[in-house]
Design an enzyme around this catalytic site. Sequence first.
Site, PDB file in Angstrom:
ATOM      1  CG  HIS A   1       9.086  -5.947   1.264  1.00  0.00           C
ATOM      2  ND1 HIS A   1       8.282  -4.825   1.325  1.00  0.00           N
ATOM      3  CD2 HIS A   1       9.260  -6.339   2.557  1.00  0.00           C
ATOM      4  CE1 HIS A   1       7.996  -4.541   2.593  1.00  0.00           C
ATOM      5  NE2 HIS A   1       8.585  -5.451   3.363  1.00  0.00           N
TER       6      HIS A   1
ATOM      7  CB  ILE B   1      -0.976  -0.024   1.210  1.00  0.00           C
ATOM      8  CG1 ILE B   1      -2.164   0.873   0.989  1.00  0.00           C
ATOM      9  CG2 ILE B   1      -0.288   0.324   2.502  1.00  0.00           C
ATOM     10  CD1 ILE B   1      -3.165   0.312   0.046  1.00  0.00           C
TER      11      ILE B   1
ATOM     12  CG  HIS C   1       5.662  -9.112   4.915  1.00  0.00           C
ATOM     13  ND1 HIS C   1       5.474  -9.167   6.277  1.00  0.00           N
ATOM     14  CD2 HIS C   1       6.295  -7.938   4.672  1.00  0.00           C
ATOM     15  CE1 HIS C   1       5.953  -8.059   6.833  1.00  0.00           C
ATOM     16  NE2 HIS C   1       6.475  -7.305   5.879  1.00  0.00           N
TER      17      HIS C   1
HETATM   18  P1  AMP Z   1       7.682  -4.593   7.229  1.00  0.00           P
HETATM   19  O1  AMP Z   1       6.902  -5.400   8.236  1.00  0.00           O
HETATM   20  O2  AMP Z   1       8.727  -3.731   7.880  1.00  0.00           O
HETATM   21  O3  AMP Z   1       8.264  -5.460   6.145  1.00  0.00           O
HETATM   22  O4  AMP Z   1       6.681  -3.582   6.529  1.00  0.00           O
HETATM   23  C1  AMP Z   1       5.345  -3.938   6.286  1.00  0.00           C
HETATM   24  C2  AMP Z   1       4.949  -3.524   4.889  1.00  0.00           C
HETATM   25  O5  AMP Z   1       3.571  -3.809   4.750  1.00  0.00           O
HETATM   26  C3  AMP Z   1       5.144  -2.037   4.578  1.00  0.00           C
HETATM   27  O6  AMP Z   1       5.856  -1.904   3.354  1.00  0.00           O
HETATM   28  C4  AMP Z   1       3.704  -1.507   4.459  1.00  0.00           C
HETATM   29  O7  AMP Z   1       3.575  -0.477   3.501  1.00  0.00           O
HETATM   30  C5  AMP Z   1       2.945  -2.754   4.061  1.00  0.00           C
HETATM   31  N1  AMP Z   1       1.542  -2.732   4.462  1.00  0.00           N
HETATM   32  C6  AMP Z   1       1.048  -2.480   5.684  1.00  0.00           C
HETATM   33  N2  AMP Z   1      -0.292  -2.554   5.674  1.00  0.00           N
HETATM   34  C7  AMP Z   1      -0.659  -2.868   4.407  1.00  0.00           C
HETATM   35  C8  AMP Z   1      -1.910  -3.080   3.756  1.00  0.00           C
HETATM   36  N3  AMP Z   1      -3.070  -2.992   4.408  1.00  0.00           N
HETATM   37  N4  AMP Z   1      -1.894  -3.393   2.432  1.00  0.00           N
HETATM   38  C9  AMP Z   1      -0.735  -3.491   1.767  1.00  0.00           C
HETATM   39  N5  AMP Z   1       0.479  -3.302   2.321  1.00  0.00           N
HETATM   40  C10 AMP Z   1       0.521  -2.990   3.624  1.00  0.00           C
END
Ligand code: AMP
Length: 131
Positions: free
Chosen positions: A95, A30, A93
């Site tokens: 990236h 997002i 997750h």
């Molecule tokens: P990290 O846990 O540090 O890898 O970061 C979490 C990632 O999830 C970040 O890049 C956020 O932009 C992304 N994120 C958080 N909430 C959402 C959502 N509802 N939809 C898509 N991406 C998300």
Amino acid sequence: MATIFTKIVNGEIPCYKIAEDDRFFAFLDINPMTKGHTLVIPKTEKDYIFDLDEATYSALMLFAKKVAHAIEKAIPCKRIGVAVIGLEVPHAHVHLIPINQESDMNFKNPKLKLSVEEMNEIAEHIRQKIG
Ligand code: AMP
């Protein structure tokens, strides 16, 4: 309590979906670093990616590979960069980030501000390239 990503998998929170099978799910980040920035997750909740069992970890990476090839067909870029951070959302997750230079992978970069229409268009382009 379900993680935000589990809520996305369950359809309780909207997302820009890219791909799904019985065990894995991919959707646009997002707050994208670059256009096409995608997250790939296992549907099972596990915080730390290296705590996944071996079969799930391997299958997650193979699923991510398929998604990465679709992204690179849909988004002009030199490579798909891969990163695992996981400090923000406690649900493993990966990236997948389309990159043209090393600095595109710097998580301190300001995130892109894309409209709903642009995000929908990007997701649709990538979905079309998934074999
Ligand atoms: P990290 O846990 O540090 O890898 O970061 C979490 C990632 O999830 C970040 O890049 C956020 O932009 C992304 N994120 C958080 N909430 C959402 C959502 N509802 N939809 C898509 N991406 C998300």
